[in-house]
Write an enzyme that holds these catalytic residues in place. Structure first.
Site, mmCIF file in Angstrom:
data_model
loop_
_atom_site.group_PDB
_atom_site.id
_atom_site.type_symbol
_atom_site.label_atom_id
_atom_site.label_comp_id
_atom_site.label_asym_id
_atom_site.label_seq_id
_atom_site.Cartn_x
_atom_site.Cartn_y
_atom_site.Cartn_z
ATOM 1 N N GLY A 13 0.784 -1.228 0.000
ATOM 2 C CA GLY A 13 0.000 0.000 0.000
ATOM 3 C C GLY A 13 0.814 1.275 0.000
ATOM 4 N N ARG A 67 -15.929 -13.046 -11.470
ATOM 5 C CA ARG A 67 -15.429 -11.740 -11.062
ATOM 6 C C ARG A 67 -16.554 -10.864 -10.524
ATOM 7 N NH1 ARG A 67 -12.128 -9.700 -16.183
ATOM 8 N NH2 ARG A 67 -10.743 -11.467 -16.432
ATOM 9 N N MET A 96 -4.577 -6.476 -6.824
ATOM 10 C CA MET A 96 -4.174 -7.494 -7.796
ATOM 11 C C MET A 96 -5.339 -8.356 -8.276
ATOM 12 S SD MET A 96 -1.125 -6.584 -8.066
ATOM 13 C CE MET A 96 -0.462 -7.860 -9.124
ATOM 14 N N LEU A 99 -11.122 -6.044 -12.294
ATOM 15 C CA LEU A 99 -12.511 -5.749 -11.984
ATOM 16 C C LEU A 99 -13.438 -6.240 -13.099
ATOM 17 C CD1 LEU A 99 -12.131 -2.103 -10.643
ATOM 18 C CD2 LEU A 99 -12.419 -4.184 -9.289
ATOM 19 N N HIS A 115 -0.488 3.074 -13.537
ATOM 20 C CA HIS A 115 0.269 2.091 -14.314
ATOM 21 C C HIS A 115 1.686 2.597 -14.511
ATOM 22 C CE1 HIS A 115 0.879 -1.199 -17.110
ATOM 23 N NE2 HIS A 115 1.422 -0.343 -17.960
ATOM 24 N N GLU A 148 -13.070 -0.932 -19.374
ATOM 25 C CA GLU A 148 -13.096 -2.385 -19.509
ATOM 26 C C GLU A 148 -11.883 -2.947 -20.247
ATOM 27 O OE1 GLU A 148 -17.005 -3.769 -20.841
ATOM 28 O OE2 GLU A 148 -17.841 -1.931 -20.000
ATOM 29 N N VAL A 150 -7.517 -3.060 -21.004
ATOM 30 C CA VAL A 150 -6.301 -3.193 -20.182
ATOM 31 C C VAL A 150 -5.521 -1.890 -20.254
ATOM 32 C CG1 VAL A 150 -4.156 -4.472 -19.844
ATOM 33 C CG2 VAL A 150 -6.210 -5.676 -20.599
ATOM 34 N N GLU A 180 5.108 7.700 -9.018
ATOM 35 C CA GLU A 180 3.726 7.247 -8.847
ATOM 36 C C GLU A 180 3.065 7.956 -7.666
ATOM 37 O OE1 GLU A 180 3.047 3.044 -8.686
ATOM 38 O OE2 GLU A 180 4.497 2.628 -10.271
#
Length: 207
Positions: A13, A67, A96, A99, A115, A148, A150, A180
């Site tokens: 985290g 899922r 990880m 969704l 990312h 939806e 990648v 990040e």
């Protein structure tokens, strides 16, 4: 009214910590309501508690359903904290799991991910290794809305990192991670302060 912030994690985290720290120290107008982990051993759960944020575990190990069936468990927890598609921001911070389309549609333009590349370059796994092997001079990170595909959602914030001749996947990953933390905080702040507008594929910044 402040947006309610939910953060989904699976591990240490570190991006979650950066966000919670910035909310506390920079006064970002958002209310961190809950941190949800799919792993009971996630180190980030302890960090969340230190910041006074409630934690929940929705364990995924051994789960045999789809899922969407798993994500409905997440939605049940969000509902417990009165987190809805109208009042929320959901940040994926090392979560990880992929969704379900149903979850993404329900919380359209309410879910953020980060990312470790300058999207649309190097989506998917091992982005840092992809960057090194490709021979590009720079990489970095991208905060984007989740759709939806990648790593194909609308781009909000990007930060760049120069790739050194002797970089390994590990050394590059470490420098990108520092960026990040900065990028994710910036994106959350923009949304919390209602300074962006999403039109189709474009994210427009408001004065």
């Amino acid at each position: 009214m402040l947006l309610k912030l939910a953060i989904l994690i699976s591990g240490r985290g570190s991006n979650m910590r950066a966000i919670l720290n910035a909310v506390k120290k920079q006064g970002i107008p958002i209310n961190p309501v809950v941190v949800i982990s799919n792993k009971p051993t996630a180190g980030g759960l302890r960090i969340a508690k230190k910041y006074g944020v409630k934690t929940e575990i929705v364990e995924s190990k051994g789960f045999q359903g789809t899922r969407w069936e798993y994500d409905q468990k997440i939605i049940h927890v969000l509902s417990k904290y009165d987190i809805t598609p109208k009042n929320s921001l959901i940040c994926l911070a090392g979560f990880m799991r992929i969704l379900s389309p149903e979850f993404i549609k329900k919380f359209k333009n309410r879910i953020l991910n980060i990312h470790p590349s300058i999207l649309p370059a190097f989506p998917g796994l091992d982005a840092q290794r992809q960057a090194i092997e490709s021979g590009v001079s720079h990489s970095g990170c991208t905060v984007h809305f989740v759709d939806e595909g990648v790593d194909t959602g609308q781009i909000i914030v990007q930060e760049t990192v120069k790739i050194k001749n002797d970089d390994t996947e590990e050394t590059l990953s470490k420098r990108i991670l520092a960026k990040e933390h900065k990028a994710y905080v910036k994106a959350v702040k923009l949304i919390a302060e209602k300074k962006i507008n999403v039109t189709g594929r474009k994210v427009k910044f408001l004065a």
